[in-house]
Design an enzyme around this catalytic site. Structure first.
Site: not given
Ligand code: EPU
Length: 451
Positions: A22-23, A117, A122, A309, A401
């Site tokens: 998915k990701n 969320c 996030r 995850d 999802r």
């Molecule tokens: N963060 C910030 N600022 C930003 C971006 C991230 O502070 O601008 C923080 C986040 O709040 C978090 C950390 O950095 O504490 C890491 O977040 P990241 O941006 O890596 O998460 P994401 O890209 O929003 C993806 C996956 C998530 C998975 C995370 C971590 C996708 C679509 N989603 O989220 O997947 O948990 O990386 O590996 O790729 C899931 O599939 O259940 C899921 C939540």
């Protein structure tokens, strides 16, 4: 809302086929916005988040054909809109992945700012700061992020992420692929999904090196073109089924996976008494070691370390291990919602800030529980499979999802699980059919708490 009814205590036996990640499919579908030519993606998992992503592309003006269930042919030739509205972003945070490609190709993008969320606040501040470093002007207007490249095109630059961000890295890779000059991303996310996206972008004509390492170099090109790409297998689905075999004391052959993408998970589960044999590079044979499950501590960290995850599923397993384990969640500040539900089933778990202390081995007993996010739902399914009696899991739209046909897959290996539909006039008990109906009529299933 649909529920799952599980009658636990049956060892799972048989073969499970893993679907596409998915990701990875989410950013790869977003990347199709970078070209007017057709991009064909295979192995796109049949889950609601991907239906939502497809809907977003269509709303923007792209044509999406699905000649086969898991193949998407996207032509973003006539993109007429450059925005992801609140209605979509509130159902799926990954809609923010439209920002990078829209800004990169059209020099403008408007995406509703996602709120917090179920698993944490996030923010996307790091994405936006990076776009500014690439020359974009970014502002917040009535809840929307509005980004513009002043001369219509971004300019390559150094982007040094202070925190590793998966979708942030993906957004910058897509935006910088069409920028002028060179972009260097430092402290980049190294997840296999990043490499998969880079593979697709390079097939489209991008010049990206270093994906999968902390430094990614992108030499901007003037345009991108058609490509054909197969999405990698889902490593979290793989890990979830490994735990399913171990927690039920069963034996599963897990096919079509990439064990090299979940080394930290496999290593930890082996330490905890799970026998994981690599039959070939894409097949695992999983069962418990005769000595039984042992408690082992774990800390979630960015790839290649143990993924957040898999934390909830690992916690379910630790309730069934001998001894005490400490689970530390370092990625999201609120990702222990499943613990209180597991406690209702008899688990002994104490939460203190970002730590959970799990005392095993608990005799789990089925109970009505509430799923709070995607991976929490998966962990409750696992706990329900291990528990005696009936577990009724509410709000299973979360699991739809990201897990393809989970009811069908689990039933095929002997689980006693069924979907109880709220509307009794619809007799289906399988997630695939629910998702299929949504594809057919092009609807987005609302999710009030995206993760
Ligand atoms: N963060 C910030 N600022 C930003 C971006 C991230 O502070 O601008 C923080 C986040 O709040 C978090 C950390 O950095 O504490 C890491 O977040 P990241 O941006 O890596 O998460 P994401 O890209 O929003 C993806 C996956 C998530 C998975 C995370 C971590 C996708 C679509 N989603 O989220 O997947 O948990 O990386 O590996 O790729 C899931 O599939 O259940 C899921 C939540």
């Amino acid at each position: 809302m649909d529920k799952f009814l599980i009658r636990g205590g049956r060892p799972l036996q048989g073969k499970i086929e893993i679907g596409g990640a998915k990701n990875s499919a989410l950013p790869c579908l977003a990347a199709t916005l970078l070209t007017a030519e057709t991009v064909t993606l295979h192995n796109v998992p049949y889950v609601k988040d991907l239906i939502t992503q497809r809907r977003l592309l269509e709303d923007l003006g792209a044509t999406v054909l699905t000649p086969e269930l898991r193949t998407h042919k996207v032509t973003a030739k006539n993109v007429t809109l450059f925005e992801a509205p609140y209605e979509l972003v509130k159902t799926m945070r990954a809609s923010v992945l439209a920002l990078g490609p829209l800004l990169g190709r059209f020099g403008q993008a408007k995406v509703s700012l996602p709120g917090g969320c179920a698993i944490g606040t996030r923010p996307i501040d790091l994405h936006l700061k990076a776009f500014e470093q690439l020359g974009a002007q970014v502002s917040l207007e009535k809840g929307d992020v509005v980004a513009r490249a002043p001369k219509g095109r971004l300019v390559g630059s150094d982007v040094d992420f202070e925190t590793v961000t998966v979708t942030g890295t993906e957004n910058v890779m897509m935006a910088a692929a069409l920028a002028t000059g060179r972009t260097v991303i430092r402290n980049a996310a190294m997840e296999p999904e990043i490499e998969d996206l880079a593979d697709l972008l390079n097939k489209m004509g991008a010049r990206i090196k270093g994906a999968g390492t902390p430094q990614i170099d992108i030499e901007g090109v003037d345009e991108l073109g058609s490509a054909e790409h197969t999405i990698i297998p889902d490593r979290i689905e793989t890990g979830t089924f490994i735990v399913a075999a171990a927690i039920t004391d069963g034996e599963l052959e897990i096919k079509g996976c990439r064990p090299d993408h979940l080394v930290a998970v496999i290593d930890k589960l082996r330490e905890a008494g799970v026998s994981i044999e690599e039959l070939n590079p894409s097949t695992l044979l999983v069962k418990r070691e005769p000595s039984g499950l042992k408690s082992r501590d774990v800390t979630t960290e960015p790839h290649p370390k143990f993924p957040t995850d898999m934390q909830a599923q690992y916690m379910a397993l630790m309730t069934q291990a001998e001894g005490t384990s400490v689970i530390i969640e370092t990625i999201f500040e609120n990702r222990f919602m499943h613990a209180s539900e597991m406690k209702r089933m008899g688990a002994d778990i104490q939460i203190s800030g970002s730590s959970a202390v799990v005392r095993g081995r608990a005799q789990l007993v089925g109970a009505p529980v509430l799923a709070s996010d995607l991976r929490a739902s998966a962990s409750l399914v696992l706990a329900g499979l291990a528990a005696g009696g009936e577990t009724l899991i509410d709000r299973v739209y979360h699991i739809d999802r990201g897990y393809e046909t989970i009811v069908r897959k689990l039933r095929s290996v002997g689980a006693d699980i069924e979907r109880i539909k709220e509307d009794v006039t619809q007799p289906t008990n399988d997630a695939a059919e629910t998702a299929g109906a949504a594809v057919a009529i092009g609807t987005v299933v609302d999710n009030p708490s995206p993760s």
